[in-house]
Design a protein around this motif. Sequence first.
Motif, PDB file in Angstrom:
ATOM      1  N   VAL A   1       0.860  -1.177   0.000  1.00 42.83           N
ATOM      2  CA  VAL A   1       0.000   0.000   0.000  1.00 42.83           C
ATOM      3  C   VAL A   1       0.900   1.231   0.000  1.00 42.83           C
ATOM      4  CG1 VAL A   1      -1.789   1.273   1.227  1.00 42.83           C
ATOM      5  CG2 VAL A   1      -1.784  -1.229   1.286  1.00 42.83           C
ATOM      6  N   ASP A   2       0.742   2.079  -1.000  1.00 37.84           N
ATOM      7  CA  ASP A   2       1.483   3.336  -1.087  1.00 37.84           C
ATOM      8  C   ASP A   2       0.475   4.473  -0.989  1.00 37.84           C
ATOM      9  OD1 ASP A   2       4.093   2.240  -1.561  1.00 37.84           O
ATOM     10  OD2 ASP A   2       3.419   1.755  -3.589  1.00 37.84           O
ATOM     11  N   ILE A   3       0.784   5.445  -0.116  1.00 34.15           N
ATOM     12  CA  ILE A   3      -0.087   6.607   0.061  1.00 34.15           C
ATOM     13  C   ILE A   3       0.697   7.841  -0.372  1.00 34.15           C
ATOM     14  CG2 ILE A   3      -1.404   7.998   1.694  1.00 34.15           C
ATOM     15  CD1 ILE A   3      -1.640   5.436   3.411  1.00 34.15           C
ATOM     16  N   TYR A   4       0.105   8.609  -1.260  1.00 30.60           N
ATOM     17  CA  TYR A   4       0.720   9.811  -1.783  1.00 30.60           C
ATOM     18  C   TYR A   4      -0.101  11.025  -1.348  1.00 30.60           C
ATOM     19  CZ  TYR A   4       2.789   6.299  -4.793  1.00 30.60           C
ATOM     20  OH  TYR A   4       3.429   5.186  -5.264  1.00 30.60           O
ATOM     21  N   GLN A   5       0.542  11.999  -0.724  1.00 29.72           N
ATOM     22  CA  GLN A   5      -0.103  13.244  -0.336  1.00 29.72           C
ATOM     23  C   GLN A   5       0.180  14.275  -1.408  1.00 29.72           C
ATOM     24  OE1 GLN A   5      -2.285  13.306   1.808  1.00 29.72           O
ATOM     25  NE2 GLN A   5      -1.563  13.320   3.911  1.00 29.72           N
ATOM     26  N   ASN A   6      -0.842  14.916  -1.883  1.00 26.54           N
ATOM     27  CA  ASN A   6      -0.690  15.960  -2.887  1.00 26.54           C
ATOM     28  C   ASN A   6      -1.017  17.305  -2.265  1.00 26.54           C
ATOM     29  OD1 ASN A   6      -0.085  14.201  -5.025  1.00 26.54           O
ATOM     30  ND2 ASN A   6      -2.246  13.688  -5.225  1.00 26.54           N
ATOM     31  N   TYR A   7      -0.043  18.187  -2.241  1.00 22.98           N
ATOM     32  CA  TYR A   7      -0.244  19.541  -1.744  1.00 22.98           C
ATOM     33  C   TYR A   7      -0.135  20.494  -2.929  1.00 22.98           C
ATOM     34  CZ  TYR A   7       0.500  17.617   2.884  1.00 22.98           C
ATOM     35  OH  TYR A   7       0.384  16.885   4.029  1.00 22.98           O
ATOM     36  N   TYR A   8      -1.155  20.531  -3.706  1.00 24.06           N
ATOM     37  CA  TYR A   8      -1.171  21.440  -4.829  1.00 24.06           C
ATOM     38  C   TYR A   8      -2.230  22.488  -4.536  1.00 24.06           C
ATOM     39  CZ  TYR A   8      -5.111  18.473  -5.952  1.00 24.06           C
ATOM     40  OH  TYR A   8      -6.268  17.758  -5.873  1.00 24.06           O
ATOM     41  N   GLY A   9      -2.193  23.550  -5.232  1.00 23.77           N
ATOM     42  CA  GLY A   9      -3.226  24.520  -4.937  1.00 23.77           C
ATOM     43  C   GLY A   9      -3.139  25.764  -5.766  1.00 23.77           C
ATOM     44  N   TRP A  10      -3.969  26.663  -5.399  1.00 21.68           N
ATOM     45  CA  TRP A  10      -4.058  27.936  -6.052  1.00 21.68           C
ATOM     46  C   TRP A  10      -4.510  28.909  -4.990  1.00 21.68           C
ATOM     47  CZ3 TRP A  10      -9.452  27.939  -5.807  1.00 21.68           C
ATOM     48  CH2 TRP A  10     -10.040  26.681  -5.812  1.00 21.68           C
ATOM     49  N   GLY A  11      -4.468  30.120  -5.271  1.00 18.69           N
ATOM     50  CA  GLY A  11      -4.847  31.116  -4.267  1.00 18.69           C
ATOM     51  C   GLY A  11      -3.618  31.819  -3.732  1.00 18.69           C
ATOM     52  N   TRP A  12      -3.673  32.211  -2.505  1.00 18.21           N
ATOM     53  CA  TRP A  12      -2.639  33.073  -1.927  1.00 18.21           C
ATOM     54  C   TRP A  12      -1.387  32.341  -1.484  1.00 18.21           C
ATOM     55  CZ3 TRP A  12      -1.465  31.877   3.086  1.00 18.21           C
ATOM     56  CH2 TRP A  12      -2.392  31.086   3.764  1.00 18.21           C
ATOM     57  N   HIS A  13      -1.392  31.043  -1.362  1.00 23.05           N
ATOM     58  CA  HIS A  13      -0.235  30.294  -0.860  1.00 23.05           C
ATOM     59  C   HIS A  13       0.038  29.131  -1.814  1.00 23.05           C
ATOM     60  CE1 HIS A  13       2.154  27.678   1.767  1.00 23.05           C
ATOM     61  NE2 HIS A  13       2.469  28.780   2.423  1.00 23.05           N
ATOM     62  N   PRO A  14       1.308  28.800  -2.105  1.00 22.05           N
ATOM     63  CA  PRO A  14       1.568  27.724  -3.086  1.00 22.05           C
ATOM     64  C   PRO A  14       1.045  26.360  -2.654  1.00 22.05           C
ATOM     65  CG  PRO A  14       3.618  28.488  -2.084  1.00 22.05           C
ATOM     66  CD  PRO A  14       2.543  29.400  -1.610  1.00 22.05           C
ATOM     67  N   TYR A  15       0.823  26.155  -1.356  1.00 22.11           N
ATOM     68  CA  TYR A  15       0.330  24.860  -0.900  1.00 22.11           C
ATOM     69  C   TYR A  15      -1.136  24.922  -0.473  1.00 22.11           C
ATOM     70  CZ  TYR A  15       5.231  23.735  -0.953  1.00 22.11           C
ATOM     71  OH  TYR A  15       6.522  23.536  -1.353  1.00 22.11           O
ATOM     72  N   TYR A  16      -1.797  25.972  -0.829  1.00 19.88           N
ATOM     73  CA  TYR A  16      -3.187  26.152  -0.445  1.00 19.88           C
ATOM     74  C   TYR A  16      -4.100  25.306  -1.328  1.00 19.88           C
ATOM     75  CZ  TYR A  16      -7.758  28.283   0.023  1.00 19.88           C
ATOM     76  OH  TYR A  16      -9.095  28.480   0.203  1.00 19.88           O
TER      77      TYR A  16
ATOM     78  N   PRO B   1      -5.336  18.946   1.854  1.00 18.39           N
ATOM     79  CA  PRO B   1      -4.489  18.115   0.981  1.00 18.39           C
ATOM     80  C   PRO B   1      -5.272  16.945   0.403  1.00 18.39           C
ATOM     81  CG  PRO B   1      -3.936  17.750   3.277  1.00 18.39           C
ATOM     82  CD  PRO B   1      -4.938  18.860   3.251  1.00 18.39           C
ATOM     83  N   SER B   2      -4.834  16.509  -0.758  1.00 16.35           N
ATOM     84  CA  SER B   2      -5.467  15.378  -1.426  1.00 16.35           C
ATOM     85  C   SER B   2      -4.573  14.147  -1.262  1.00 16.35           C
ATOM     86  CB  SER B   2      -5.632  15.716  -2.907  1.00 16.35           C
ATOM     87  OG  SER B   2      -6.035  14.590  -3.627  1.00 16.35           O
ATOM     88  N   SER B   3      -5.167  13.012  -1.007  1.00 10.24           N
ATOM     89  CA  SER B   3      -4.402  11.775  -0.856  1.00 10.24           C
ATOM     90  C   SER B   3      -4.812  10.776  -1.928  1.00 10.24           C
ATOM     91  CB  SER B   3      -4.657  11.133   0.508  1.00 10.24           C
ATOM     92  OG  SER B   3      -4.236  11.978   1.536  1.00 10.24           O
ATOM     93  N   GLN B   4      -3.824  10.019  -2.378  1.00  3.98           N
ATOM     94  CA  GLN B   4      -4.098   8.929  -3.309  1.00  3.98           C
ATOM     95  C   GLN B   4      -3.527   7.656  -2.702  1.00  3.98           C
ATOM     96  OE1 GLN B   4      -2.141  10.178  -6.892  1.00  3.98           O
ATOM     97  NE2 GLN B   4      -4.005  11.094  -7.702  1.00  3.98           N
ATOM     98  N   VAL B   5      -4.284   6.585  -2.785  1.00  2.00           N
ATOM     99  CA  VAL B   5      -3.830   5.303  -2.263  1.00  2.00           C
ATOM    100  C   VAL B   5      -3.683   4.340  -3.429  1.00  2.00           C
ATOM    101  CG1 VAL B   5      -4.386   3.369  -0.751  1.00  2.00           C
ATOM    102  CG2 VAL B   5      -4.993   5.694  -0.062  1.00  2.00           C
TER     103      VAL B   5
END
Length: 176
Positions: free
Chosen positions: A94-109, A114-118
């Motif tokens: 089992v591999d879990i990937y955290q995605n910190y992508y975004g838009w708005g005022w902060h690059p990690y917003y 956060p979005s996770s994929q398993v």
Amino acid sequence: MKRLISIVFLSLTLFLSSCSSGIRVVRDYDKEIDFTSYNTYAFHKPSVDAAKISDLDKRRILRAIDRELAAKGMVKSESPQLIIGIYTKEQERVDIYQNYYGWGWHPYYHPFGPSSQVSRSTEGTLFIDFLDAKKKCLIWQGIGYADLIVTDMEKKEKRINEIVAKILEAYPPQRD
């Protein structure tokens, strides 16, 4: 321009590494042994019977080993110099990937967090042991780790052949 070249190079490297077979192999052997003196083998029936896979997959593995060893000039025999054992292990990966992508005022917003994929896959381990028939001791071991294919029989057979070939590609070991 340098940045563009770096990005292209990184992308190409990632693409080529994703195309790899995904088979990881570890080998170990007794450096005191002259492997050129071994030219006959037989399978160790108790270890083959104890392998926790289907009889069909056992036969696929044994045929692949036969094919690889025949290509190296070895012959199956009733009075072998080598006894070959196989062992298998299977586990869910089992591999879990955290995605910190975004838009708005902060690059990690991200407005929803956060979005996770398993990602789930079945990883198999194949051990191939070579024992000296007279001394009854282990002299060479190859271990292959790979994701398993269980749905398509054609792909499964091809995958088993790849795993066995990769494990045995460095047999016999070259003396230093």
